[in-house]
Scaffold this motif. Structure first.
Motif, PDB file in Angstrom:
ATOM      1  N   SER A 126      12.004  13.218  -0.945  1.00  0.00           N
ATOM      2  CA  SER A 126      12.613  12.701  -2.136  1.00  0.00           C
ATOM      3  C   SER A 126      11.667  11.933  -3.056  1.00  0.00           C
ATOM      4  O   SER A 126      10.709  11.270  -2.568  1.00  0.00           O
ATOM      5  N   LEU A 127      12.116  11.667  -4.071  1.00  0.00           N
ATOM      6  CA  LEU A 127      11.126  11.117  -5.114  1.00  0.00           C
ATOM      7  C   LEU A 127      11.205   9.625  -4.968  1.00  0.00           C
ATOM      8  O   LEU A 127      10.010   9.174  -5.010  1.00  0.00           O
ATOM      9  N   THR A 128      12.170   9.042  -4.524  1.00  0.00           N
ATOM     10  CA  THR A 128      12.181   7.672  -4.345  1.00  0.00           C
ATOM     11  C   THR A 128      11.224   7.311  -3.115  1.00  0.00           C
ATOM     12  O   THR A 128      10.579   6.366  -3.315  1.00  0.00           O
ATOM     13  N   HIS A 129      11.108   8.082  -2.066  1.00  0.00           N
ATOM     14  CA  HIS A 129      10.145   8.031  -0.943  1.00  0.00           C
ATOM     15  C   HIS A 129       8.654   8.120  -1.231  1.00  0.00           C
ATOM     16  O   HIS A 129       7.954   7.268  -1.066  1.00  0.00           O
ATOM     17  N   ARG A 130       8.655   8.972  -2.161  1.00  0.00           N
ATOM     18  CA  ARG A 130       7.209   9.203  -2.609  1.00  0.00           C
ATOM     19  C   ARG A 130       6.713   8.089  -3.667  1.00  0.00           C
ATOM     20  O   ARG A 130       5.587   7.727  -3.612  1.00  0.00           O
ATOM     21  N   LEU A 131       7.621   7.547  -4.779  1.00  0.00           N
ATOM     22  CA  LEU A 131       7.285   6.479  -5.537  1.00  0.00           C
ATOM     23  C   LEU A 131       7.026   5.377  -4.445  1.00  0.00           C
ATOM     24  O   LEU A 131       6.060   4.473  -4.823  1.00  0.00           O
ATOM     25  N   TYR A 132       7.689   5.037  -3.545  1.00  0.00           N
ATOM     26  CA  TYR A 132       7.581   3.773  -2.639  1.00  0.00           C
ATOM     27  C   TYR A 132       6.447   3.888  -2.040  1.00  0.00           C
ATOM     28  O   TYR A 132       5.604   2.721  -1.960  1.00  0.00           O
ATOM     29  N   ASN A 133       5.887   4.916  -1.408  1.00  0.00           N
ATOM     30  CA  ASN A 133       4.595   5.199  -0.795  1.00  0.00           C
ATOM     31  C   ASN A 133       3.561   4.949  -1.878  1.00  0.00           C
ATOM     32  O   ASN A 133       2.335   4.396  -1.496  1.00  0.00           O
ATOM     33  N   LYS A 134       3.542   5.581  -3.030  1.00  0.00           N
ATOM     34  CA  LYS A 134       2.438   5.448  -4.061  1.00  0.00           C
ATOM     35  C   LYS A 134       2.368   3.827  -4.423  1.00  0.00           C
ATOM     36  O   LYS A 134       1.420   3.477  -4.399  1.00  0.00           O
ATOM     37  N   ILE A 135       3.545   3.208  -4.746  1.00  0.00           N
ATOM     38  CA  ILE A 135       3.311   1.650  -5.111  1.00  0.00           C
ATOM     39  C   ILE A 135       2.792   0.844  -3.779  1.00  0.00           C
ATOM     40  O   ILE A 135       1.773   0.105  -4.182  1.00  0.00           O
ATOM     41  N   LYS A 136       3.269   1.154  -2.661  1.00  0.00           N
ATOM     42  CA  LYS A 136       2.797   0.720  -1.584  1.00  0.00           C
ATOM     43  C   LYS A 136       1.367   0.687  -1.416  1.00  0.00           C
ATOM     44  O   LYS A 136       0.449  -0.092  -1.300  1.00  0.00           O
ATOM     45  N   ALA A 137       0.564   2.022  -1.813  1.00  0.00           N
ATOM     46  CA  ALA A 137      -0.841   2.303  -1.361  1.00  0.00           C
ATOM     47  C   ALA A 137      -1.454   1.593  -2.709  1.00  0.00           C
ATOM     48  O   ALA A 137      -2.742   0.852  -2.536  1.00  0.00           O
ATOM     49  N   LEU A 138      -1.019   1.555  -3.912  1.00  0.00           N
ATOM     50  CA  LEU A 138      -1.500   0.662  -5.053  1.00  0.00           C
ATOM     51  C   LEU A 138      -1.728  -0.842  -4.736  1.00  0.00           C
ATOM     52  O   LEU A 138      -2.580  -1.323  -5.309  1.00  0.00           O
ATOM     53  N   LEU A 139      -0.758  -1.202  -3.976  1.00  0.00           N
ATOM     54  CA  LEU A 139      -0.589  -2.663  -3.695  1.00  0.00           C
ATOM     55  C   LEU A 139      -1.404  -3.252  -2.615  1.00  0.00           C
ATOM     56  O   LEU A 139      -1.721  -4.169  -2.285  1.00  0.00           O
ATOM     57  N   GLY A 140      -1.892  -2.047  -1.925  1.00  0.00           N
ATOM     58  CA  GLY A 140      -2.748  -2.214  -0.733  1.00  0.00           C
ATOM     59  C   GLY A 140      -1.920  -2.618   0.457  1.00  0.00           C
ATOM     60  O   GLY A 140      -2.670  -3.356   1.483  1.00  0.00           O
TER      61      GLY A 140
END
Length: 211
Positions: free
Chosen positions: A197-211
């Motif tokens: 899902s888009l929500t899950h992928r966005l969450y992982n992207k944000i999590k990765a960017l925040l370290g």
């Protein structure tokens, strides 16, 4: 239909063959891509590549223990693993090919058939031209596979739409494990959907960017 033990019964341990298995029908077409996950094959020397090229599938093996012990194959396999651990793509298959080449006996294609083969080669595997295997051997594999290998990460138990998944489910229904599988299957499907899902992928992207 070919007996599932025929190749085992016909294997002569007094010959020099170290192992027997399903080999590539077109080993000479083996190429070494310059990019992608297969690029590590470029690091092997010419003899090692021959072993990989003319090796056999590790999904069904006949091992000649007599010759295996005579030639200290276990020790050689471990040494080969240590030497090449960082560049192996199909570890057990690559190692067996390198240490056993050229003493590898061809067995029937029926013993290991990819679940994608019918889509890629046609229902009778007519797109696969005879070479190492004859036309009759190829047809036999298409009609009477002994073992179907579900290639890649998509398997019937996590992706029920993969080719030939109906066969896996057919045999699952004949076992006492069906009810336990169905209890877990719904959760598997829901989790797979959530991950896509888009929500899950966005969450992982944000999590990765925040370290």
């Amino acid at each position: 239909m070919r007996s599932v033990v025929k190749e085992f019964e016909d294997f002569d341990v007094n010959q020099e063959y170290l192992i027997g298995g399903v080999v590539s029908n077109n080993p000479e077409s083996f190429s070494i891509p310059k990019k992608g996950y297969r690029s590590d094959y470029n690091q092997f020397d010419e003899y090692e590549l021959k072993g990989i090229q003319y090796g056999c599938d590790a999904a069904y093996l006949i091992i000649n223990i007599k010759e295996w012990q005579k030639h200290s194959l276990e020790e050689k396999a471990l040494q080969c693993l240590q030497k090449n651990v960082g560049k192996l793509i199909l570890p057990e298959q690559n190692i067996l090919g390198i240490v056993c080449y050229p003493y590898i006996k061809k067995i029937s294609m029926s013993y290991v058939v990819s679940n994608n083969a019918w889509d890629a080669l046609g229902e009778d595997f007519s797109k696969l031209q005879p070479n190492i295997y004859s036309k009759e051997e190829i047809l036999e594999a298409s009609k009477n596979p002994i073992q179907i290998h579900y290639s890649g990460g998509a398997k019937p138990w996590n992706t029920p739409s993969v080719p030939k998944s109906e066969l896996w489910f057919e045999y699952l229904c004949k076992t006492p494990f069906l009810r336990d599988f169905l209890k877990k299957f719904e959760k598997t499907i829901i989790n797979n959907y959530k991950k896509s899902s888009l929500t899950h992928r966005l969450y992982n992207k944000i999590k990765a960017l925040l370290g």
